[in-house]
Write a protein that holds these residues in place. Sequence first.
Motif, PDB file in Angstrom:
ATOM      1  N   MET A   1      23.755  -8.530  -9.227  1.00  0.00           N
ATOM      2  CA  MET A   1      24.521  -7.668 -10.106  1.00  0.00           C
ATOM      3  C   MET A   1      23.589  -7.083 -11.175  1.00  0.00           C
ATOM      4  SD  MET A   1      27.352  -8.025  -8.650  1.00  0.00           S
ATOM      5  CE  MET A   1      27.975  -9.165  -7.425  1.00  0.00           C
ATOM      6  N   GLY A   2      24.107  -6.130 -12.015  1.00  0.00           N
ATOM      7  CA  GLY A   2      23.294  -5.570 -13.063  1.00  0.00           C
ATOM      8  C   GLY A   2      22.285  -4.582 -12.533  1.00  0.00           C
ATOM      9  N   LEU A   3      22.705  -3.585 -11.708  1.00  0.00           N
ATOM     10  CA  LEU A   3      21.778  -2.728 -11.001  1.00  0.00           C
ATOM     11  C   LEU A   3      21.806  -1.316 -11.590  1.00  0.00           C
ATOM     12  CD1 LEU A   3      22.964  -4.128  -7.619  1.00  0.00           C
ATOM     13  CD2 LEU A   3      20.920  -4.758  -8.849  1.00  0.00           C
ATOM     14  N   LEU A   4      20.620  -0.712 -11.788  1.00  0.00           N
ATOM     15  CA  LEU A   4      20.501   0.491 -12.586  1.00  0.00           C
ATOM     16  C   LEU A   4      19.998   1.678 -11.779  1.00  0.00           C
ATOM     17  CD1 LEU A   4      18.680  -1.146 -15.603  1.00  0.00           C
ATOM     18  CD2 LEU A   4      21.107  -0.674 -15.391  1.00  0.00           C
ATOM     19  N   ALA A   5      20.567   2.839 -12.051  1.00  0.00           N
ATOM     20  CA  ALA A   5      20.010   4.067 -11.498  1.00  0.00           C
ATOM     21  C   ALA A   5      18.956   4.584 -12.476  1.00  0.00           C
ATOM     22  CB  ALA A   5      21.104   5.106 -11.294  1.00  0.00           C
ATOM     23  N   ALA A   6      17.882   3.829 -12.616  1.00  0.00           N
ATOM     24  CA  ALA A   6      16.961   4.060 -13.725  1.00  0.00           C
ATOM     25  C   ALA A   6      16.165   5.345 -13.570  1.00  0.00           C
ATOM     26  CB  ALA A   6      16.004   2.875 -13.856  1.00  0.00           C
ATOM     27  N   TRP A   7      15.938   5.767 -12.318  1.00  0.00           N
ATOM     28  CA  TRP A   7      15.114   6.960 -12.166  1.00  0.00           C
ATOM     29  C   TRP A   7      15.795   8.222 -12.665  1.00  0.00           C
ATOM     30  CZ3 TRP A   7      18.218   5.162  -8.466  1.00  0.00           C
ATOM     31  CH2 TRP A   7      18.940   6.064  -7.722  1.00  0.00           C
ATOM     32  N   ALA A  29      14.480  -7.662 -14.590  1.00  0.00           N
ATOM     33  CA  ALA A  29      15.886  -7.531 -14.959  1.00  0.00           C
ATOM     34  C   ALA A  29      16.084  -7.667 -16.455  1.00  0.00           C
ATOM     35  CB  ALA A  29      16.713  -8.581 -14.222  1.00  0.00           C
ATOM     36  N   GLY A  30      16.802  -6.700 -17.029  1.00  0.00           N
ATOM     37  CA  GLY A  30      17.170  -6.762 -18.433  1.00  0.00           C
ATOM     38  C   GLY A  30      16.165  -6.173 -19.395  1.00  0.00           C
ATOM     39  N   GLU A  31      14.921  -5.977 -18.969  1.00  0.00           N
ATOM     40  CA  GLU A  31      13.868  -5.566 -19.897  1.00  0.00           C
ATOM     41  C   GLU A  31      13.690  -4.054 -19.927  1.00  0.00           C
ATOM     42  OE1 GLU A  31      10.256  -7.547 -18.947  1.00  0.00           O
ATOM     43  OE2 GLU A  31      10.984  -9.520 -19.564  1.00  0.00           O
ATOM     44  N   ALA A  32      13.461  -3.527 -21.130  1.00  0.00           N
ATOM     45  CA  ALA A  32      13.090  -2.122 -21.275  1.00  0.00           C
ATOM     46  C   ALA A  32      11.638  -1.955 -20.819  1.00  0.00           C
ATOM     47  CB  ALA A  32      13.241  -1.684 -22.723  1.00  0.00           C
ATOM     48  N   LYS A  33      11.348  -0.822 -20.203  1.00  0.00           N
ATOM     49  CA  LYS A  33       9.989  -0.616 -19.691  1.00  0.00           C
ATOM     50  C   LYS A  33       9.730   0.863 -19.471  1.00  0.00           C
ATOM     51  CE  LYS A  33       6.805  -2.228 -16.064  1.00  0.00           C
ATOM     52  NZ  LYS A  33       5.845  -2.880 -16.987  1.00  0.00           N
ATOM     53  N   GLN A  34       8.479   1.275 -19.651  1.00  0.00           N
ATOM     54  CA  GLN A  34       8.031   2.614 -19.308  1.00  0.00           C
ATOM     55  C   GLN A  34       7.208   2.521 -18.029  1.00  0.00           C
ATOM     56  OE1 GLN A  34       8.567   5.582 -21.016  1.00  0.00           O
ATOM     57  NE2 GLN A  34       9.944   4.485 -22.402  1.00  0.00           N
ATOM     58  N   VAL A  35       7.581   3.318 -17.020  1.00  0.00           N
ATOM     59  CA  VAL A  35       6.835   3.326 -15.767  1.00  0.00           C
ATOM     60  C   VAL A  35       6.478   4.766 -15.425  1.00  0.00           C
ATOM     61  CG1 VAL A  35       7.923   1.237 -14.898  1.00  0.00           C
ATOM     62  CG2 VAL A  35       8.924   3.461 -14.354  1.00  0.00           C
ATOM     63  N   GLY A  39       3.982  11.012 -11.234  1.00  0.00           N
ATOM     64  CA  GLY A  39       3.190  11.636 -12.288  1.00  0.00           C
ATOM     65  C   GLY A  39       3.897  11.810 -13.603  1.00  0.00           C
ATOM     66  N   GLN A  40       5.101  11.300 -13.754  1.00  0.00           N
ATOM     67  CA  GLN A  40       5.832  11.458 -14.998  1.00  0.00           C
ATOM     68  C   GLN A  40       6.344  10.111 -15.478  1.00  0.00           C
ATOM     69  OE1 GLN A  40       8.368  14.854 -15.466  1.00  0.00           O
ATOM     70  NE2 GLN A  40       7.639  15.782 -13.571  1.00  0.00           N
ATOM     71  N   GLN A  41       6.674  10.047 -16.751  1.00  0.00           N
ATOM     72  CA  GLN A  41       7.139   8.819 -17.361  1.00  0.00           C
ATOM     73  C   GLN A  41       8.633   8.614 -17.131  1.00  0.00           C
ATOM     74  OE1 GLN A  41       5.576   6.277 -19.268  1.00  0.00           O
ATOM     75  NE2 GLN A  41       3.750   7.157 -18.349  1.00  0.00           N
ATOM     76  N   ALA A  42       8.990   7.416 -16.692  1.00  0.00           N
ATOM     77  CA  ALA A  42      10.388   7.035 -16.551  1.00  0.00           C
ATOM     78  C   ALA A  42      10.672   5.934 -17.558  1.00  0.00           C
ATOM     79  CB  ALA A  42      10.676   6.543 -15.145  1.00  0.00           C
ATOM     80  N   SER A  43      11.766   6.082 -18.278  1.00  0.00           N
ATOM     81  CA  SER A  43      12.144   5.118 -19.303  1.00  0.00           C
ATOM     82  C   SER A  43      13.304   4.273 -18.789  1.00  0.00           C
ATOM     83  CB  SER A  43      12.555   5.856 -20.582  1.00  0.00           C
ATOM     84  OG  SER A  43      12.975   4.934 -21.564  1.00  0.00           O
ATOM     85  N   ILE A  44      13.084   2.973 -18.683  1.00  0.00           N
ATOM     86  CA  ILE A  44      14.119   2.047 -18.240  1.00  0.00           C
ATOM     87  C   ILE A  44      14.691   1.345 -19.465  1.00  0.00           C
ATOM     88  CG2 ILE A  44      14.628   0.033 -16.815  1.00  0.00           C
ATOM     89  CD1 ILE A  44      12.169   0.752 -15.137  1.00  0.00           C
ATOM     90  N   PRO A  45      15.974   1.488 -19.734  1.00  0.00           N
ATOM     91  CA  PRO A  45      16.557   0.866 -20.932  1.00  0.00           C
ATOM     92  C   PRO A  45      16.771  -0.632 -20.732  1.00  0.00           C
ATOM     93  CG  PRO A  45      18.275   1.948 -19.682  1.00  0.00           C
ATOM     94  CD  PRO A  45      16.988   2.255 -18.969  1.00  0.00           C
ATOM     95  N   ALA A  46      16.842  -1.349 -21.840  1.00  0.00           N
ATOM     96  CA  ALA A  46      17.189  -2.769 -21.794  1.00  0.00           C
ATOM     97  C   ALA A  46      18.658  -2.927 -21.426  1.00  0.00           C
ATOM     98  CB  ALA A  46      16.906  -3.420 -23.147  1.00  0.00           C
ATOM     99  N   VAL A  47      18.984  -4.042 -20.788  1.00  0.00           N
ATOM    100  CA  VAL A  47      20.355  -4.353 -20.379  1.00  0.00           C
ATOM    101  C   VAL A  47      20.727  -5.727 -20.901  1.00  0.00           C
ATOM    102  CG1 VAL A  47      21.867  -4.811 -18.402  1.00  0.00           C
ATOM    103  CG2 VAL A  47      20.256  -2.919 -18.304  1.00  0.00           C
ATOM    104  N   ASP A  48      21.913  -5.830 -21.487  1.00  0.00           N
ATOM    105  CA  ASP A  48      22.417  -7.119 -21.950  1.00  0.00           C
ATOM    106  C   ASP A  48      22.980  -7.879 -20.757  1.00  0.00           C
ATOM    107  OD1 ASP A  48      23.510  -9.291 -23.180  1.00  0.00           O
ATOM    108  OD2 ASP A  48      24.958  -8.183 -24.395  1.00  0.00           O
ATOM    109  N   ARG A  49      22.198  -8.807 -20.228  1.00  0.00           N
ATOM    110  CA  ARG A  49      22.607  -9.522 -19.017  1.00  0.00           C
ATOM    111  C   ARG A  49      23.599 -10.646 -19.313  1.00  0.00           C
ATOM    112  NH1 ARG A  49      18.568 -12.117 -16.346  1.00  0.00           N
ATOM    113  NH2 ARG A  49      19.538 -11.770 -14.312  1.00  0.00           N
TER     114      ARG A  49
END
Length: 409
Positions: A1-7, A29-35, A39-49
Motif C-alpha cells: 500500500m502507499g503507492l505514488l504516481a511520483a513521476w 517508502a515515505g521519504e522525500a527525494k529528488q531523482v 535528464g530532468q529533476q523529479a520531486s518525490i514528496p514525503a508520505v505519512d505512512r
Amino acid sequence: MGLLAAWLLVQRPPFCIAAEEPEYHTPLAGEAKQVTFMGQQASIPAVDRTRMTSITVGGSLLAPAQGQSPAIPVAALYHRRITDRSYRRAMVAVFVNELDYLRDVGGWDLVAQFDNDTLPVAGRELRDDKEIRGTALYHGVLLGSFGVGWRKPVYPFQVDNDLRVQLVGRGGYFYAHRESDTAPGLWIPPNTSLLGARLRCRYDGLRRNLLELPHHGLAAGFDIDHLHRDRWQGEGGPGDRGNRDYTQVEGHLVGAAGVPGLSERNRLLFSLYGGMTAQGRGDRFNAFRLDGAPFPSEQYDLAWPHYSGVIYDRVLARGYVTASAGYRRELAFFLYLSTLGSYIWADRATAVGNDRVAFDRMQGAAVTVAVDSAFVWNSSLYLAWSWESGAMRNGRSGNGVTLIWNKLF
C-alpha cells in the motif's frame, strides 16, 4: 500500500539538465527525494505512512480455467492508523475481512482482532481440474480474539518495523449447509461455536521502496493456533468426535537483498512458508486456504503464503510448504520488473468421489514475470504473467494473467 504516481510531479525548469548521480539510491517508502529522470529533476514528496487508506481492485484470467472459473476477481479496502499509543489496521473485502487493534497500556498491548471467511458462494473441490458438483457446500467461519501482547521497534525503525509477541483467546462460530447440487451422502458437520487460543510472534525488519515493495532486510514469524469445535460430528457419523480439537502451526521467512557487485537497482527476493495440522487432524473445514498473490510486502500480508502471481481461488491444504526466489530490476524510479520461481508441496483437498473429499499430496512449480509501476491519481499497477505446473488446478498445468490497481487516498 502507499503507492505514488511520483513521476507526474516532475519539475521542468527550462534548459535544466541535471548530472547523473555518482551513486544511485532507490527512493524508499515515505521519504522525500529528488531523482533524475530523462535528464530532468523529479520531486518525490514525503508520505505519512502512519495514516494510509487505499482500495485494491483487479483479478486474474486463467487459461485453462481452474475448474469452471476462467476469471477470479479481487477487491479490498485497506486502512491503517498508527499513533504512539495505538495501532489500527483493517483489510475489508465484505465477505473476507481482517481487523486488528492494539492499545499500549504501560509497555504492554491490549490486543483485539476479528476475521471472517464467509463467502456467499458454495465451494466445490476439483478432480483432474474439473469441479465435482456433488461436493458443493456453503461453509464459513467468524472469529474474534482478545488478549495481550508486547512490541519493540527494530531496525530500520520505520512504522512497520517491529518485533511483536501476542497471546490471545479466541471465540467464534462455524457454519455449513447444502446447496442444490450437494450430493446426498456428502459429510456436513453441524454448525458449532469455536473456542481456542493463539500464540503469534512476528518480526519485520524490511525496508520498502517507493512502491512499498521489499528492498532489503528480513521478516519472519509464526502462529500456533488451537481450536475446539463444541458441537462436532465427524465423517464417521454419530459418536465420531475426530478432529473436534486441533492444533495448527504456520511460519514464514521473507527477505530482500542486493546483488553483489551490482547497483541498488538490482534486488534478490526470497520467501519460505510452511504450515501443518498436528496429528493429521485436518479436514475440509479447518484446512489452510492457499491463494496465489503478488510477492508479499505489507506487514500483515507477509504471513500469507506466497506461490505464483495468479490469484488462485481457495485451494485447501492440511499441510504445505512453499518456497520462492527471484530477481527484481528497477527500470526507472517508479517502474520495476520482477521474475520469480516458486515451488509448492501441499497435502491438498481433492474430490475422490462425487460425495467425498479427501487429501492428496501434490507438488508443483510456478514461474511469474511481473511489472510494478506507479500510475496516475496517486495509484499503482501490478501486471503479471504466470505459468503453473498443476498443483493448484489439481493436476493440470496452465497460464494466467493478473492485473491489479491500487489507489491511495
